[in-house]
Design a protein around this motif. Structure first.
Motif, PDB file in Angstrom:
ATOM      1  N   CYS A 200      74.608  69.271  13.957  1.00 23.32           N
ATOM      2  CA  CYS A 200      75.379  68.040  14.179  1.00 23.32           C
ATOM      3  C   CYS A 200      76.229  68.178  15.435  1.00 23.32           C
ATOM      4  O   CYS A 200      76.609  69.276  15.836  1.00 23.32           O
ATOM      5  CB  CYS A 200      76.261  67.704  12.975  1.00 23.32           C
ATOM      6  N   ARG A 201      76.507  67.049  16.053  1.00 20.30           N
ATOM      7  CA  ARG A 201      77.347  67.002  17.250  1.00 20.30           C
ATOM      8  C   ARG A 201      78.430  65.955  17.027  1.00 20.30           C
ATOM      9  O   ARG A 201      78.146  64.814  16.682  1.00 20.30           O
ATOM     10  CB  ARG A 201      76.487  66.649  18.452  1.00 20.30           C
ATOM     11  N   MET A 202      79.670  66.378  17.215  1.00 24.51           N
ATOM     12  CA  MET A 202      80.804  65.478  17.094  1.00 24.51           C
ATOM     13  C   MET A 202      80.828  64.540  18.310  1.00 24.51           C
ATOM     14  O   MET A 202      80.565  64.981  19.425  1.00 24.51           O
ATOM     15  CB  MET A 202      82.098  66.298  17.033  1.00 24.51           C
ATOM     16  N   ILE A 203      81.109  63.263  18.071  1.00 19.58           N
ATOM     17  CA  ILE A 203      81.204  62.292  19.164  1.00 19.58           C
ATOM     18  C   ILE A 203      82.676  61.989  19.376  1.00 19.58           C
ATOM     19  O   ILE A 203      83.313  61.375  18.517  1.00 19.58           O
ATOM     20  CB  ILE A 203      80.431  60.996  18.840  1.00 19.58           C
ATOM     21  N   PRO A 204      83.232  62.439  20.502  1.00 21.77           N
ATOM     22  CA  PRO A 204      84.657  62.191  20.734  1.00 21.77           C
ATOM     23  C   PRO A 204      84.931  60.698  20.928  1.00 21.77           C
ATOM     24  O   PRO A 204      84.089  59.965  21.442  1.00 21.77           O
ATOM     25  CB  PRO A 204      84.974  62.978  22.007  1.00 21.77           C
ATOM     26  N   MET A 205      86.098  60.273  20.510  1.00 26.06           N
ATOM     27  CA  MET A 205      86.485  58.869  20.671  1.00 26.06           C
ATOM     28  C   MET A 205      86.741  58.590  22.149  1.00 26.06           C
ATOM     29  O   MET A 205      87.360  59.384  22.842  1.00 26.06           O
ATOM     30  CB  MET A 205      87.740  58.555  19.864  1.00 26.06           C
ATOM     31  N   HIS A 206      86.236  57.477  22.604  1.00 25.98           N
ATOM     32  CA  HIS A 206      86.430  57.045  23.994  1.00 25.98           C
ATOM     33  C   HIS A 206      87.180  55.727  23.975  1.00 25.98           C
ATOM     34  O   HIS A 206      86.746  54.780  23.333  1.00 25.98           O
ATOM     35  CB  HIS A 206      85.070  56.887  24.683  1.00 25.98           C
ATOM     36  N   ARG A 207      88.296  55.661  24.667  1.00 21.27           N
ATOM     37  CA  ARG A 207      89.117  54.443  24.654  1.00 21.27           C
ATOM     38  C   ARG A 207      89.108  53.675  25.970  1.00 21.27           C
ATOM     39  O   ARG A 207      89.701  52.621  26.062  1.00 21.27           O
ATOM     40  CB  ARG A 207      90.550  54.801  24.286  1.00 21.27           C
ATOM     41  N   GLY A 208      88.454  54.207  26.985  1.00 25.42           N
ATOM     42  CA  GLY A 208      88.446  53.539  28.283  1.00 25.42           C
ATOM     43  C   GLY A 208      87.313  52.530  28.405  1.00 25.42           C
ATOM     44  O   GLY A 208      86.784  52.021  27.424  1.00 25.42           O
TER      45      GLY A 208
END
Length: 181
Positions: free
Chosen positions: A86-94
């Motif tokens: 599994c690969r964590m998907i970091p939150m992107h706010r831009g």
């Protein structure tokens, strides 16, 4: 990727369906689950989003999991094999920005996308999408229109040849934005 972004993701994997059997807690990427679990048939994503793979080392079919309980995900997603990495998907706010190209190596017609597209052929009159450059954000690309079929996860970077990634033909794309978290 910041440490704060990583700590926001947490998933617990279970050997058996309905959250039974041995468990393994994951708060980031895991290239191979076999040292922790002999199999994986259910999981709880307690926070964040993950891309799950049915083979070790982020290979094989990909499945997008967001916060929720997956008591029998194999039936739910029609998977023939269990999660192996599994690969964590970091939150992107831009902002979100991706260029798609008709041919390999960024050749042919090019279109810049900043939003979801449920049908690349209808929106851009493009029969093939063979390469892309993700400048901002995290994206899912699907083999069929309307976000259906097999999917692939794309993070910022250059992807010169989709044939190297299983030869999929992409027909729709969606941003992984904060509404998924």
């Amino acid at each position: 990727m910041t440490t704060a972004g990583m700590s926001m993701c947490r998933a617990v994997f279970y050997e058996d369906r309905n959250f039974q059997g041995r468990s393994y807690e994951c708060m980031g990427d895991c290239a191979d689950m076999s040292p922790y679990l002999s199999r994986c048939h259910s999981c709880k994503v307690e926070s964040g989003c993950f891309m799950m793979y049915d083979r070790p080392n982020y290979m094989g079919n990909q499945y997008f999991f967001r916060r929720g309980d997956y008591a029998d995900y194999m039936s739910m997603f029609g998977m023939s094999d269990c999660i192996r990495s599994c690969r964590m998907i970091p939150m992107h706010r831009g902002s979100f920005r991706m260029r798609i190209y008709e041919r390999e190596n960024f050749m042919g017609q090019m279109y810049e996308m900043m939003d979801d597209c449920d049908n690349i052929m209808d929106c851009y009159h493009m029969s093939h999408c063979q390469s892309c450059h993700v400048m901002d954000g995290h994206w899912l690309m699907y083999e069929q229109p309307h976000y259906r079929g097999r999917m692939w996860y794309y993070r910022p970077g250059e992807y010169r040849n989709f044939r190297d990634m299983g030869g999929m033909r992409f027909m729709s794309t969606r941003r992984i934005n904060d509404s998924f978290y």
